[in-house]
Scaffold this motif. Structure first.
Motif, PDB file in Angstrom:
ATOM      1  N   LYS A 180       0.832  -1.207   0.000  1.00 23.80           N
ATOM      2  CA  LYS A 180       0.000   0.000   0.000  1.00 23.80           C
ATOM      3  C   LYS A 180       0.866   1.256   0.000  1.00 23.80           C
ATOM      4  O   LYS A 180       0.482   2.297  -0.522  1.00 23.80           O
ATOM      5  CB  LYS A 180      -0.923   0.009   1.217  1.00 23.80           C
ATOM      6  N   LEU A 181       2.038   1.142   0.609  1.00 21.49           N
ATOM      7  CA  LEU A 181       2.937   2.283   0.687  1.00 21.49           C
ATOM      8  C   LEU A 181       3.737   2.430  -0.601  1.00 21.49           C
ATOM      9  O   LEU A 181       4.214   1.438  -1.160  1.00 21.49           O
ATOM     10  CB  LEU A 181       3.911   2.141   1.861  1.00 21.49           C
ATOM     11  N   GLN A 182       3.852   3.667  -1.060  1.00 27.42           N
ATOM     12  CA  GLN A 182       4.638   3.955  -2.258  1.00 27.42           C
ATOM     13  C   GLN A 182       6.120   3.704  -1.971  1.00 27.42           C
ATOM     14  O   GLN A 182       6.651   4.127  -0.949  1.00 27.42           O
ATOM     15  CB  GLN A 182       4.456   5.414  -2.675  1.00 27.42           C
ATOM     16  N   ARG A 183       6.772   2.977  -2.874  1.00 28.53           N
ATOM     17  CA  ARG A 183       8.215   2.773  -2.756  1.00 28.53           C
ATOM     18  C   ARG A 183       8.936   3.917  -3.450  1.00 28.53           C
ATOM     19  O   ARG A 183       8.587   4.293  -4.568  1.00 28.53           O
ATOM     20  CB  ARG A 183       8.627   1.430  -3.372  1.00 28.53           C
ATOM     21  N   ASN A 184       9.943   4.451  -2.787  1.00 27.17           N
ATOM     22  CA  ASN A 184      10.695   5.572  -3.324  1.00 27.17           C
ATOM     23  C   ASN A 184      12.121   5.152  -3.656  1.00 27.17           C
ATOM     24  O   ASN A 184      12.640   4.184  -3.099  1.00 27.17           O
ATOM     25  CB  ASN A 184      10.712   6.731  -2.323  1.00 27.17           C
TER      26      ASN A 184
ATOM     27  N   TRP B 212       3.132   6.601  20.121  1.00 26.51           N
ATOM     28  CA  TRP B 212       2.343   6.155  18.982  1.00 26.51           C
ATOM     29  C   TRP B 212       2.169   7.247  17.926  1.00 26.51           C
ATOM     30  O   TRP B 212       2.106   8.439  18.243  1.00 26.51           O
ATOM     31  CB  TRP B 212       0.968   5.677  19.447  1.00 26.51           C
ATOM     32  N   PHE B 213       2.092   6.775  16.702  1.00 26.13           N
ATOM     33  CA  PHE B 213       1.926   7.652  15.542  1.00 26.13           C
ATOM     34  C   PHE B 213       0.850   7.036  14.645  1.00 26.13           C
ATOM     35  O   PHE B 213       0.946   5.869  14.256  1.00 26.13           O
ATOM     36  CB  PHE B 213       3.245   7.756  14.777  1.00 26.13           C
ATOM     37  N   LEU B 214      -0.182   7.815  14.347  1.00 29.13           N
ATOM     38  CA  LEU B 214      -1.259   7.337  13.474  1.00 29.13           C
ATOM     39  C   LEU B 214      -1.426   8.318  12.319  1.00 29.13           C
ATOM     40  O   LEU B 214      -1.602   9.518  12.535  1.00 29.13           O
ATOM     41  CB  LEU B 214      -2.574   7.212  14.241  1.00 29.13           C
ATOM     42  N   ALA B 215      -1.349   7.788  11.107  1.00 31.02           N
ATOM     43  CA  ALA B 215      -1.488   8.628   9.908  1.00 31.02           C
ATOM     44  C   ALA B 215      -2.549   8.050   8.999  1.00 31.02           C
ATOM     45  O   ALA B 215      -2.781   6.829   8.969  1.00 31.02           O
ATOM     46  CB  ALA B 215      -0.158   8.721   9.172  1.00 31.02           C
ATOM     47  N   TYR B 216      -3.180   8.940   8.246  1.00 34.06           N
ATOM     48  CA  TYR B 216      -4.151   8.523   7.235  1.00 34.06           C
ATOM     49  C   TYR B 216      -3.703   9.048   5.876  1.00 34.06           C
ATOM     50  O   TYR B 216      -3.427  10.240   5.722  1.00 34.06           O
ATOM     51  CB  TYR B 216      -5.542   9.061   7.571  1.00 34.06           C
ATOM     52  N   TYR B 217      -3.643   8.129   4.926  1.00 32.60           N
ATOM     53  CA  TYR B 217      -3.265   8.476   3.557  1.00 32.60           C
ATOM     54  C   TYR B 217      -4.511   8.473   2.682  1.00 32.60           C
ATOM     55  O   TYR B 217      -5.331   7.558   2.762  1.00 32.60           O
ATOM     56  CB  TYR B 217      -2.244   7.469   3.008  1.00 32.60           C
ATOM     57  N   PRO B 218      -4.681   9.485   1.819  1.00 32.05           N
ATOM     58  CA  PRO B 218      -5.882   9.592   0.986  1.00 32.05           C
ATOM     59  C   PRO B 218      -5.797   8.708  -0.257  1.00 32.05           C
ATOM     60  O   PRO B 218      -4.780   8.031  -0.488  1.00 32.05           O
ATOM     61  CB  PRO B 218      -5.882  11.069   0.600  1.00 32.05           C
ATOM     62  N   VAL B 219      -6.859   8.731  -1.041  1.00 30.92           N
ATOM     63  CA  VAL B 219      -6.799   8.101  -2.364  1.00 30.92           C
ATOM     64  C   VAL B 219      -5.625   8.710  -3.118  1.00 30.92           C
ATOM     65  O   VAL B 219      -5.431   9.929  -3.130  1.00 30.92           O
ATOM     66  CB  VAL B 219      -8.103   8.350  -3.157  1.00 30.92           C
ATOM     67  N   SER B 220      -4.802   7.874  -3.719  1.00 32.57           N
ATOM     68  CA  SER B 220      -3.608   8.393  -4.372  1.00 32.57           C
ATOM     69  C   SER B 220      -3.266   7.576  -5.602  1.00 32.57           C
ATOM     70  O   SER B 220      -3.710   6.437  -5.766  1.00 32.57           O
ATOM     71  CB  SER B 220      -2.425   8.394  -3.398  1.00 32.57           C
ATOM     72  N   LYS B 221      -2.469   8.187  -6.453  1.00 35.38           N
ATOM     73  CA  LYS B 221      -1.993   7.504  -7.654  1.00 35.38           C
ATOM     74  C   LYS B 221      -0.635   6.892  -7.354  1.00 35.38           C
ATOM     75  O   LYS B 221       0.303   7.588  -6.964  1.00 35.38           O
ATOM     76  CB  LYS B 221      -1.887   8.477  -8.823  1.00 35.38           C
TER      77      LYS B 221
ATOM     78  N   PHE C 124       4.325  16.991  -6.298  1.00 35.66           N
ATOM     79  CA  PHE C 124       4.284  16.349  -7.613  1.00 35.66           C
ATOM     80  C   PHE C 124       5.391  15.314  -7.656  1.00 35.66           C
ATOM     81  O   PHE C 124       6.471  15.521  -7.098  1.00 35.66           O
ATOM     82  CB  PHE C 124       4.492  17.384  -8.727  1.00 35.66           C
ATOM     83  N   LYS C 125       5.127  14.214  -8.329  1.00 38.57           N
ATOM     84  CA  LYS C 125       6.115  13.131  -8.341  1.00 38.57           C
ATOM     85  C   LYS C 125       7.438  13.579  -8.940  1.00 38.57           C
ATOM     86  O   LYS C 125       8.489  13.012  -8.652  1.00 38.57           O
ATOM     87  CB  LYS C 125       5.575  11.919  -9.110  1.00 38.57           C
ATOM     88  N   GLU C 126       7.426  14.643  -9.774  1.00 35.72           N
ATOM     89  CA  GLU C 126       8.654  15.112 -10.411  1.00 35.72           C
ATOM     90  C   GLU C 126       9.627  15.730  -9.414  1.00 35.72           C
ATOM     91  O   GLU C 126      10.805  15.870  -9.700  1.00 35.72           O
ATOM     92  CB  GLU C 126       8.337  16.144 -11.506  1.00 35.72           C
ATOM     93  N   ILE C 127       9.151  16.140  -8.218  1.00 36.72           N
ATOM     94  CA  ILE C 127      10.046  16.776  -7.260  1.00 36.72           C
ATOM     95  C   ILE C 127      10.284  15.900  -6.042  1.00 36.72           C
ATOM     96  O   ILE C 127      10.837  16.355  -5.051  1.00 36.72           O
ATOM     97  CB  ILE C 127       9.497  18.147  -6.807  1.00 36.72           C
ATOM     98  N   GLU C 128       9.924  14.626  -6.103  1.00 36.53           N
ATOM     99  CA  GLU C 128      10.112  13.747  -4.963  1.00 36.53           C
ATOM    100  C   GLU C 128      11.405  12.957  -5.066  1.00 36.53           C
ATOM    101  O   GLU C 128      11.539  11.876  -4.529  1.00 36.53           O
ATOM    102  CB  GLU C 128       8.917  12.803  -4.812  1.00 36.53           C
TER     103      GLU C 128
ATOM    104  N   PRO D 252       0.515   3.542 -13.862  1.00 38.04           N
ATOM    105  CA  PRO D 252      -0.208   4.098 -12.705  1.00 38.04           C
ATOM    106  C   PRO D 252      -1.404   3.238 -12.310  1.00 38.04           C
ATOM    107  O   PRO D 252      -2.004   2.562 -13.145  1.00 38.04           O
ATOM    108  CB  PRO D 252      -0.651   5.473 -13.205  1.00 38.04           C
ATOM    109  N   TYR D 253      -1.745   3.286 -11.016  1.00 35.24           N
ATOM    110  CA  TYR D 253      -2.964   2.653 -10.531  1.00 35.24           C
ATOM    111  C   TYR D 253      -3.441   3.431  -9.307  1.00 35.24           C
ATOM    112  O   TYR D 253      -2.671   4.182  -8.699  1.00 35.24           O
ATOM    113  CB  TYR D 253      -2.732   1.178 -10.191  1.00 35.24           C
ATOM    114  N   THR D 254      -4.700   3.272  -8.951  1.00 37.48           N
ATOM    115  CA  THR D 254      -5.291   4.031  -7.846  1.00 37.48           C
ATOM    116  C   THR D 254      -5.246   3.218  -6.563  1.00 37.48           C
ATOM    117  O   THR D 254      -5.673   2.065  -6.526  1.00 37.48           O
ATOM    118  CB  THR D 254      -6.749   4.407  -8.164  1.00 37.48           C
ATOM    119  N   MET D 255      -4.723   3.851  -5.506  1.00 34.37           N
ATOM    120  CA  MET D 255      -4.671   3.215  -4.198  1.00 34.37           C
ATOM    121  C   MET D 255      -5.735   3.841  -3.302  1.00 34.37           C
ATOM    122  O   MET D 255      -5.748   5.064  -3.107  1.00 34.37           O
ATOM    123  CB  MET D 255      -3.286   3.410  -3.574  1.00 34.37           C
ATOM    124  N   PRO D 256      -6.669   3.037  -2.749  1.00 35.00           N
ATOM    125  CA  PRO D 256      -7.704   3.577  -1.849  1.00 35.00           C
ATOM    126  C   PRO D 256      -7.080   4.139  -0.576  1.00 35.00           C
ATOM    127  O   PRO D 256      -5.910   3.890  -0.288  1.00 35.00           O
ATOM    128  CB  PRO D 256      -8.580   2.352  -1.548  1.00 35.00           C
ATOM    129  N   PRO D 257      -7.849   4.891   0.220  1.00 30.58           N
ATOM    130  CA  PRO D 257      -7.320   5.426   1.481  1.00 30.58           C
ATOM    131  C   PRO D 257      -6.885   4.296   2.416  1.00 30.58           C
ATOM    132  O   PRO D 257      -7.473   3.210   2.413  1.00 30.58           O
ATOM    133  CB  PRO D 257      -8.504   6.194   2.076  1.00 30.58           C
TER     134      PRO D 257
END
Length: 760
Positions: free
Chosen positions: A483-487, A683-692, A630-634, A709-714
């Motif tokens: 679910k997590l984007q690999r960088n 503890w740390f709790l984060a929520y990630y939105p719908v993302s590409k 934007f993915k171009e600056i990550e 590309p594909y869509t990842m739900p929250p």
């Protein structure tokens, strides 16, 4: 045609040909990268630019023409003077003109390659003309050509003096004498301005001067004070931290410059003051009171200074400042900082002449290839040198430590790894800070003062461990890790289990020491490495930049130190426990025995300044959010054309102040796509939105790999900061051990209906 006219015609022709060649190269570059269409389209259509750029462009064009005319005149005067005085029979005036022009051309080209390697022409000359030369050989060429020109100039000045002594001066001699006297006057004025008598300072113990000094993107673990394994390459920061009260676990609620500064000046979260992003129109901000506004009412002179205000619009009367120092950061600033990159003007931008001709570039980090840190300090000094009848509040932001980690004459290569360049800008920023402190002490501005040193946020550098999650510590179904984007990791890191921030220079690709390879061999090695997809080059525990990922806590972790001069006895010590940058406003007002700002979420840190035994609570909830990205600056090595093409549609220009900011529609999208998180105890709790997201697949026909590309739900991410264990499943046994109900309730109470964005 006379001898003088013939020489002048030759010099004009040669210079025009050189200028034409420059324009051709620039045009080809812009057209090849489609930057010409992008910029014009952005200004005319997408940004709806309401002002006519013609006056600013005409001034810029006039300045460029003036430089070329001055250059031609000086060469012409040199040639005519030498020809008349020495009259060499073996060399005609035209031959002398050609020789001196070629010598000056080589000197200009070599100076750009040596002193401005990150400029367009400096980079071009270095790669094409001087690529085979070492730094020492290039310097030797520059010294030799400069010596020849200096000799010619010296002979010309001697001839000028002899002409007046013999009482046979001509019009050109009078003109040359006028230029010389003007140069002497300007130099003398500049010297007197920088060494003027100390200004009067009305600061007292009850109303001290206040300095809130921020540096961009300094992360604590890159300073020796916080990490003993680091070499002490920042002695001025080190000395200041040792003599201050240092808060070791500070956070900014949004790791971008403008939201951080807005939080500091208002004592409130971005959610409360509506500064949810860089480049946000001040029309959308919401606060009743600011720290500089309150201090202005208390009789302070309030000044803001920044060497780059394009992304952070703090230089605004809305925040309560009387005046501001530095480039305006508006649309004109954007355009002129982008196009002012020509060989001759590059060499004068950092001089007093450049300050007059190119005010948008002088001391401006936006024109990073020509950014001289001393020039920005000079702008600040010129204002602080003035006498005043009020105590001073100065808020200043220094951008050198931010991306792209370079400056004028830094002798770095663009191919150097980001963490190597980052450490070099840290060292240069330390020198800038030391010079600033010395100036303040010399002028008596620290006799009674409160001094705050901080960074607006931290940064991640594509290093292993830059995010707080590791695959090996996941609790639950391992498939959910995806679910997590690999960088992408930094290009020179070896991906072994013992990689650490202390020895990253020794950990290079597969044990091969790329940093010691020649530039051309290094590029080939990297290209070969990245030509094929390798899973080892990507991971979930890394990221690059700031403000783009809440799991990258190093982006949200700045430095913060407070020191007093001439007030209560300064009691240097380290304060543990969590605090926020937005605690600064309540703290400063508390020190001054003033009432806090209305509607503030910050707390006063004064009790922790005076009592070295007190610790900040770990149970105070800390709310974090990310910014638009934007993915171009990550990743390191941003593509300007891609970034501009991707982002231009989201911006507009304010017709009143020409400031570029997000459109209302873009702000709505930003809120919908934000990550939101809470930090509470361990503890740390984060929520990630719908993302590409993107996955690597192999084309069955060509056999080539490509990103699809594909869509990842929250999805949520829960992390135990003490053990490092984490999950995206809030219903498993691991999650049951967390205070999940309290974490969710506090997030819901703070963000309210914005949490609905994460409903599946």
């Amino acid at each position: 045609m006379t001898k003088q006219g013939s020489v002048l015609g030759l010099l004009v022709t040669l210079t025009l040909l050189f200028v034409f060649a420059q324009l051709m190269f620039v045009g080809a570059f812009f057209h090849a990268g489609n930057l010409d269409g992008i910029i014009l389209g952005a200004l005319k259509e997408k940004l709806h630019y309401p002002h006519d750029l013609t006056p600013a462009l005409l001034r810029f064009f006039a300045a460029q023409v003036f430089l070329q005319v001055l250059y031609i005149y000086l060469l012409w005067f040199m040639v005519i003077s030498i020809a008349e005085w020495l009259a060499p029979t073996w060399l005609s005036p035209r031959g002398l003109a050609l020789g001196l022009w070629l010598t000056s051309l080589i000197a200009i080209v070599a100076a750009n390659a040596f002193y401005l390697p990150h400029s367009f022409f400096g980079s071009l000359f270095r790669q094409s003309l001087f690529g085979a030369l070492t730094e020492g050989q290039l310097k030797l060429i520059l010294i030799l050509t400069s010596a020849i020109l200096a000799l010619g100039a010296g002979l010309s000045l001697i001839h000028l003096g002899l002409s007046f002594l013999r009482r046979r001066p001509s019009a050109r001699h009078y003109f040359a004498l006028s230029l010389s006297l003007l140069a002497i006057v300007i130099f003398t004025f500049h010297s007197c301005e920088s060494t003027s008598l100390s200004p009067s300072s009305p600061a007292t113990e009850s109303r001290p001067n206040i300095f809130i000094i921020g540096f961009d993107a300094i992360r604590p673990d890159y300073l020796h004070f916080f990490n003993e394994h680091r070499q002490n390459a920042t002695p001025h920061f080190e000395d200041f931290l040792k003599s201050s009260v240092v808060f070791s676990d500070t956070y900014t609620p949004l790791a971008k410059t403008f939201p951080s500064w807005a939080s500091i000046l208002t004592g409130s979260y971005p959610l409360e003051n509506h500064a949810r992003e860089d480049m946000l129109s001040t029309a959308f901000l919401k606060f009743e009171e600011t720290l500089p506004g309150r201090l202005k009412k208390e009789g302070y002179e309030t000044i803001y200074a920044s060497d780059d205000s394009r992304f952070s619009h703090v230089n605004n009367a809305l925040f309560g400042f009387d005046r501001w120092i530095g480039p305006p950061g508006n649309a004109t600033d954007y355009v002129l900082s982008l196009i002012n990159d020509f060989p001759l003007s590059n060499l004068v931008v950092t001089t007093m002449l450049g300050k007059t001709l190119f005010p948008y570039s002088y001391g401006s980090h936006a024109a990073v290839f020509a950014y001289n840190p001393d020039n920005f300090l000079a702008l600040i000094k010129s204002v602080l040198n003035q006498n005043r009848n009020k105590p001073l509040f100065l808020a200043a932001h220094f951008n050198l430590t931010g991306v792209p980690f370079s400056w004028f004459n830094d002798h770095q290569l663009n191919s150097d790894p980001s963490f190597v360049r980052y450490k070099k800008v840290l060292s240069r920023s330390d020198q800038q800070f030391g010079d600033f402190l010395s100036f303040l002490k010399q002028k008596g501005l620290l006799e009674h003062a409160i001094f705050v040193l901080f960074s607006d946020h931290g940064i991640t550098l594509q290093m292993p461990g830059d995010r707080i999650v590791k695959e090996s510590l996941y609790q639950g179904n391992k498939q959910d890790i995806n679910k997590l984007q690999r960088n992408q990791y930094n290009a020179v890191i070896a991906f072994t289990k013992d990689v650490s921030l202390e020895n990253e220079e020794q950990k290079v690709i597969y044990g091969g020491d790329i940093l010691k390879l020649k530039v051309e061999d290094r590029s080939q090695a990297l290209n070969k490495l990245f030509s094929k997809f390798n899973p080892a080059l990507y991971g979930i525990d890394t990221s690059f930049g700031y403000g783009n990922d809440v799991l990258s806590l190093k982006q949200y972790h700045p430095i913060l130190a407070i020191r007093t001069y001439g007030l209560k006895p300064n009691n240097p010590h380290l304060v543990s426990g969590r605090c926020l940058l937005l605690d600064l406003a309540p703290t400063v007002l508390d020190i001054l025995h003033l009432q806090p700002l209305t509607k503030t979420s910050g707390i006063s840190l004064l009790p922790f300044l005076t009592n070295s035994q007190r610790k900040l609570s770990e149970q105070r909830p800390i709310f974090l959010e990310n910014s638009c990205t934007f993915k171009e600056i990550e990743h390191d090595g941003m593509d300007l054309a891609q970034v501009m093409a991707e982002s231009a549609k989201f911006f507009e220009v304010n017709p009143k102040d020409e400031v570029i900011s997000f459109t209302p529609a873009a702000q709505k999208v930003i809120l919908e796509t934000k990550q939101r998180a809470i930090l509470l105890g361990d503890w740390f709790l984060a929520y990630y939105p719908v993302s590409k997201h993107y996955r690597m697949v192999q084309d069955p026909e060509s056999g080539m790999r490509k990103l699809v590309p594909y869509t990842m739900p929250p999805y949520p991410v829960l992390v135990n900061l003490k053990t490092g264990q984490w999950t995206t499943d809030l219903s498993n046994h691991f999650s049951a051990s967390a205070p999940l109900k309290a974490l969710k309730e506090k997030l819901d109470q703070f963000y309210g209906s914005e949490m609905d964005y994460y409903l599946s």
